[in-house]
Design a protein around this motif. Sequence first.
Motif, PDB file in Angstrom:
ATOM      1  N   ASP A  96       0.816  -1.209   0.000  1.00 19.82           N
ATOM      2  CA  ASP A  96       0.000   0.000   0.000  1.00 19.82           C
ATOM      3  C   ASP A  96       0.853   1.264   0.000  1.00 19.82           C
ATOM      4  N   HIS A 138      -4.937  -0.064   1.823  1.00 23.86           N
ATOM      5  CA  HIS A 138      -5.400   0.248   0.472  1.00 23.86           C
ATOM      6  C   HIS A 138      -4.270  -0.021  -0.508  1.00 23.86           C
ATOM      7  N   VAL A 158      -5.496   2.936  -6.659  1.00 23.89           N
ATOM      8  CA  VAL A 158      -5.601   2.495  -5.269  1.00 23.89           C
ATOM      9  C   VAL A 158      -6.890   1.712  -5.091  1.00 23.89           C
ATOM     10  N   LYS A 159      -6.786   0.547  -4.486  1.00 24.85           N
ATOM     11  CA  LYS A 159      -7.942  -0.297  -4.195  1.00 24.85           C
ATOM     12  C   LYS A 159      -8.475   0.056  -2.812  1.00 24.85           C
ATOM     13  N   ARG A 160      -9.774   0.342  -2.743  1.00 18.90           N
ATOM     14  CA  ARG A 160     -10.416   0.671  -1.475  1.00 18.90           C
ATOM     15  C   ARG A 160     -11.348  -0.458  -1.066  1.00 18.90           C
ATOM     16  N   SER A 161     -11.627  -0.524   0.218  1.00 17.45           N
ATOM     17  CA  SER A 161     -12.506  -1.568   0.740  1.00 17.45           C
ATOM     18  C   SER A 161     -13.179  -1.043   1.999  1.00 17.45           C
ATOM     19  N   THR A 196     -14.678   2.842   3.109  1.00 19.13           N
ATOM     20  CA  THR A 196     -14.164   3.809   2.142  1.00 19.13           C
ATOM     21  C   THR A 196     -14.782   3.635   0.759  1.00 19.13           C
ATOM     22  N   ASN A 238     -12.910   3.021  -5.817  1.00 17.55           N
ATOM     23  CA  ASN A 238     -11.485   3.027  -6.132  1.00 17.55           C
ATOM     24  C   ASN A 238     -11.094   4.306  -6.868  1.00 17.55           C
ATOM     25  N   ASP A 292     -11.506  -2.634  -9.636  1.00 19.27           N
ATOM     26  CA  ASP A 292     -10.104  -2.281  -9.474  1.00 19.27           C
ATOM     27  C   ASP A 292      -9.544  -1.746 -10.788  1.00 19.27           C
TER      28      ASP A 292
END
Length: 660
Positions: free
Chosen positions: A415, A436, A452-455, A458, A464, A486
């Motif tokens: 990240d 992230h 950036v991958k969000r989860s 968020t 993303n 993604d």
Amino acid sequence: MKDMAGDELAEFRESWKQELTSKTGEQRPVAVVPGQSGQRDSKNRYFEDLKNLNKACSPEEDGCTEEDEGCAAGGGGGGEAAAETEEQPEYVSIARSLLDGRTGPLLHRIQEERTRRKRQFHSRTGVCSSAPKQQQQPQRKVKKELVDQLIQDLNEVDDIPFFDIELPYELASKIFQYLNCTELGRCAQVSRAWRVLAEDGVLWFKMCTGEGYHQDASVSDSPCWKSTLRDCRNSAKTVRSNWKNRVGSISQLQFELGKVLCDVSSCDNFVFAGYTSGDVRLWDTLHWDSNASYLKPNSLSANTEPRPHVLHVQVNSTVAAAAYEDGCVDLWSTETGGEPIHHYQSPGRIQALALSPDSPVLGSAAGPDVRLDCADDRGYWRTICQTRLPNTVESLVMVPGRVHQSPLAALAAGDTVHLLDPRDEKPRTLHSVYGHPVTCLDASDSHVALGVKRSGWTMHDGGNKIHIYSLETGKSAGCVGSSPGDFTCINLRDSAPHLLVCGNKDRRVRVFDLRAGDSSVASLYAHHLGVTSVQADDWKIVSGGGEGLACVWELRMGAKLWETHNRHPVRHVRFNTSTLVTANIPDDKSPRGACITDDDLTAHRRHRGVICHFDFSEDALSQDHILPICRSDYNESDGYNYNIGLAMPYDRLSGSHPSH
């Protein structure tokens, strides 16, 4: 004066000429020109001053005799000068100078014009030389003011500047260099002097180099750079039309049987590929028979059985690099080929390999260990930086445009995104958000872009994102995109200025203008198995998907122009002005159910992967009016080479017909 009809303008000029050349004190009628009252009042002022001057110089009031009539020629002039003055009033000489033009190289003509003006000035101010001295000064002052006002109003009325008469040629050329070709064409119609300036070869040479044509040329290489620029632009229009209409030639860059494609890289006219057999192949698309195409592995890899697979390949205009499964890295020269010019062994498996596009700098990452190698002035390669990061490096890109500066690399590890500069003691942290991870990375000469991958919670904040950071300040320069999927690929280095193109697992290709904020310029539903590779310029987008489609899109309309298809995912897409390279690389490097090492052409074609080279600079249909199938030697595994436009039902590479 600009809005007067032709006959009214001629009448006004004739009356003006008579008024200026008159020597007697008789008052002549003044032609009244209908039109704008402001312009009429301004011109009437000249005639009132002329009447007063004629009255002051008349024989009844001044005492001028008939013997003094010859004084109109001036002190130093003779009868011929007086006759010339009568026949050519001052406004006529000024008009002729405007039409003929005066430039720096014509110094003799400029001196003649100045001498004529001085002679005419003295002839007009010496009309009443026999008058008392106290009356001469006011008359000369009035006459000088009248001439100055006449020149000023002529300049305003005719709207033709005087700088082409008085300004040196070099300074005028400096002014003209800020004009484009359309403005230069308009200026060439003003006068002969302006035409000489507007058609200067240096101006058109700078315009050619400024637009990207003939970058390494000199001024003396072409007799007419104006014609050269016209030919280049016509050629560019033809190439663009061929792109849109899918006209050109296609070549499949094949290798031997029993070898599965692992990775592909391309730059300019070079295409570099690595295979599961440990072999590498370099194609020079400008010189297909180049001896540099045959590259040999290092002695350690060559003597190993079985030979390790090729994991990553990179190429630029001078060198080509390959990383093997056993941690070896080889580097070749694209000019000589043959044996590697540089080789080193990494302690572990190479996760990322990057080569600077415009300088001899190679970066590699094996787990958390990062290494930068560079060539010195004598061509010897040496290690300039070695460091260890807290996490495993997943992506590595070299920042372009640093030929005369220290190399700079951007690395994504989990990240966190780091900037590695050999001058610093440790890498700088550019971006870090816990939890992230970074999914894709790219860099231009001024910015770094990362997906950036969000989860979790968020995802409710737009999903993303793609973050853009400035390399100059190290701070965020913007944040674009909001997608539940993604981001899988970003192209910032090869895109048009201020544009960023990216692909996503949500099947869409998006183009963003970094000056316009978060709003996208285009959002295209492209590939139903996700976007795997993408590139764009100022008018088109080329994207590749997991289903094997390579699509060409028109950026402004957002419409698909054409597409090609192969069995495996498109892992590499790269194009320049006239060529396109696509690579369909299999995910399974060791297929089951068929032994492709045997002479089984069908199994080999199914599992090997495909590299396609499209050339739109030539019209294959017009070459001697012979179809490509008739020019084939039938020695290739495909049986023949065919034009993209000659689509057959069984030719999956050609896609749909151009009319579809």
